[in-house]
Design a protein around this motif. Sequence first.
Motif, PDB file in Angstrom:
ATOM      1  N   UNK A 111      41.526  45.150  46.173  1.00 32.71           N
ATOM      2  CA  UNK A 111      42.188  43.575  45.675  1.00 32.71           C
ATOM      3  C   UNK A 111      41.244  42.457  45.610  1.00 32.71           C
ATOM      4  N   UNK A 112      40.339  42.596  46.024  1.00 35.41           N
ATOM      5  CA  UNK A 112      39.324  40.950  46.049  1.00 35.41           C
ATOM      6  C   UNK A 112      38.936  41.189  43.925  1.00 35.41           C
ATOM      7  N   UNK A 113      38.782  42.157  43.097  1.00 40.05           N
ATOM      8  CA  UNK A 113      38.612  41.970  42.032  1.00 40.05           C
ATOM      9  C   UNK A 113      40.020  41.446  41.917  1.00 40.05           C
ATOM     10  N   UNK A 114      41.269  42.248  41.697  1.00 32.30           N
ATOM     11  CA  UNK A 114      42.772  41.824  41.178  1.00 32.30           C
ATOM     12  C   UNK A 114      42.919  40.173  41.236  1.00 32.30           C
ATOM     13  N   UNK A 115      42.181  39.878  42.047  1.00 30.42           N
ATOM     14  CA  UNK A 115      42.547  38.088  42.711  1.00 30.42           C
ATOM     15  C   UNK A 115      41.616  37.587  41.769  1.00 30.42           C
ATOM     16  N   UNK A 116      40.297  38.261  41.596  1.00 25.92           N
ATOM     17  CA  UNK A 116      39.354  36.828  41.255  1.00 25.92           C
ATOM     18  C   UNK A 116      38.943  37.531  38.830  1.00 25.92           C
ATOM     19  N   UNK A 117      39.902  38.683  39.023  1.00 20.36           N
ATOM     20  CA  UNK A 117      40.759  38.787  37.961  1.00 20.36           C
ATOM     21  C   UNK A 117      41.090  38.126  37.109  1.00 20.36           C
ATOM     22  N   UNK A 118      42.543  37.073  37.970  1.00 18.59           N
ATOM     23  CA  UNK A 118      43.486  36.859  37.519  1.00 18.59           C
ATOM     24  C   UNK A 118      44.048  36.071  36.645  1.00 18.59           C
ATOM     25  N   UNK A 119      42.608  34.466  36.271  1.00 19.75           N
ATOM     26  CA  UNK A 119      42.629  33.429  35.381  1.00 19.75           C
ATOM     27  C   UNK A 119      41.512  34.170  34.475  1.00 19.75           C
ATOM     28  N   UNK A 120      41.256  35.048  34.324  1.00 18.82           N
ATOM     29  CA  UNK A 120      39.555  35.023  33.552  1.00 18.82           C
ATOM     30  C   UNK A 120      40.053  35.595  32.409  1.00 18.82           C
ATOM     31  N   UNK A 121      41.133  35.719  31.900  1.00 22.28           N
ATOM     32  CA  UNK A 121      41.110  35.925  30.832  1.00 22.28           C
ATOM     33  C   UNK A 121      41.435  34.786  29.821  1.00 22.28           C
ATOM     34  N   UNK A 122      41.512  33.520  30.463  1.00 17.43           N
ATOM     35  CA  UNK A 122      40.783  31.937  30.483  1.00 17.43           C
ATOM     36  C   UNK A 122      39.624  31.169  29.189  1.00 17.43           C
ATOM     37  N   UNK A 123      39.121  32.614  30.177  1.00 18.47           N
ATOM     38  CA  UNK A 123      37.015  32.094  30.577  1.00 18.47           C
ATOM     39  C   UNK A 123      36.481  33.508  29.660  1.00 18.47           C
ATOM     40  N   UNK A 124      35.386  32.809  29.373  1.00 15.61           N
ATOM     41  CA  UNK A 124      34.647  34.118  28.930  1.00 15.61           C
ATOM     42  C   UNK A 124      33.486  34.215  30.164  1.00 15.61           C
ATOM     43  N   UNK A 125      34.228  35.248  30.529  1.00 14.72           N
ATOM     44  CA  UNK A 125      33.840  36.233  32.032  1.00 14.72           C
ATOM     45  C   UNK A 125      34.127  37.720  32.357  1.00 14.72           C
TER      46      UNK A 125
END
Length: 322
Positions: free
Chosen positions: A95-109
């Motif tokens: 669950x933590x990973x899913x939440x961290x990834x939510x907005x990562x599409x807009x960043x280089x991470x």
Amino acid sequence: MDWQKDFAPIQLASTDSLPELAIAPLTTWGAITLIGDDKKSYLQGQVTCDVVTLDEQSSTFGAHCDAKGKVWSVFRLFHHNGGYAMFQPKSLIDKELAELKKYAIFSKVEFAHSDEIALGVMGSNATALVDSLSEETGDVRRVEGGSAVKIDDQRWLLLVTEASAQQIVAQSNASKVSEDLWTLHDIQSGTPLLNAEQQIEHIPQAINVQAVDGISFKKGCYTGQETVARAKYRGMNKRALFIVQGNADKNIDDNAELERAVGENWRSAGKLLASYRFTDNAALALVVLPNNLDDDVQLRLKDQPESSWTIAALPYSLQDDE
């Protein structure tokens, strides 16, 4: 993973001394790793700790919250393999990973659930063992296959490849124990913990993240910051993580419920986050309780009503010094 079969629970009475050097595979723990050009700025906007000021030789506690300030994960953050690692119980990671990834599409991470092995090195000779693995001297050190992270004066975490883990264990004269001993250390040190059942139930201050310097009140915005700040400056937090001690005639179940005496009746107080039972039936546990309970409040396990428990002293202060 046949090399892990030699690790066994240590038989400890509450009056026994702990081994001078012990090593355990931390099989219920894991890490989220992140790499990429925007890793620092992205994580800074997600978590309670100050990622920007974290140097490569230090680690910090932190929490990741939802928009209402309720905690998805409590973790230890450190530099690792050119990026960061967030060390935490495995049960939180999906669950933590899913939440961290939510907005990562807009960043280089890039985030990943690490497949590395976590080893816990414990005892008065723990630092000497780590010294033999690295020429570095900080609280976070590069070692063959990964990183060594100082937890306290008696403990180090090794997050390394399986090949390196096997080699370290084979070359060490440490007692090979199960991770129960690590859990005992976590309880005695009042380590902020969370499990899957209690995700999104507590704000960070209810599990003492502020007391171990895991919240920066000077950094910029992050998810859930309003609630966390309000709890500090308006005194809105009514709960805290406590060490409790007592007795148990049988094994203590995961998430066992603790009750408190109210007059002649008993009411639910909270569910245990971690527990350790000694061979002489003495026991210790971590539990979130109301922070206004009297120190001498009577407690018991709901499924062991003959047990008697009390609140023990924390090794740090819950008082706000600012």
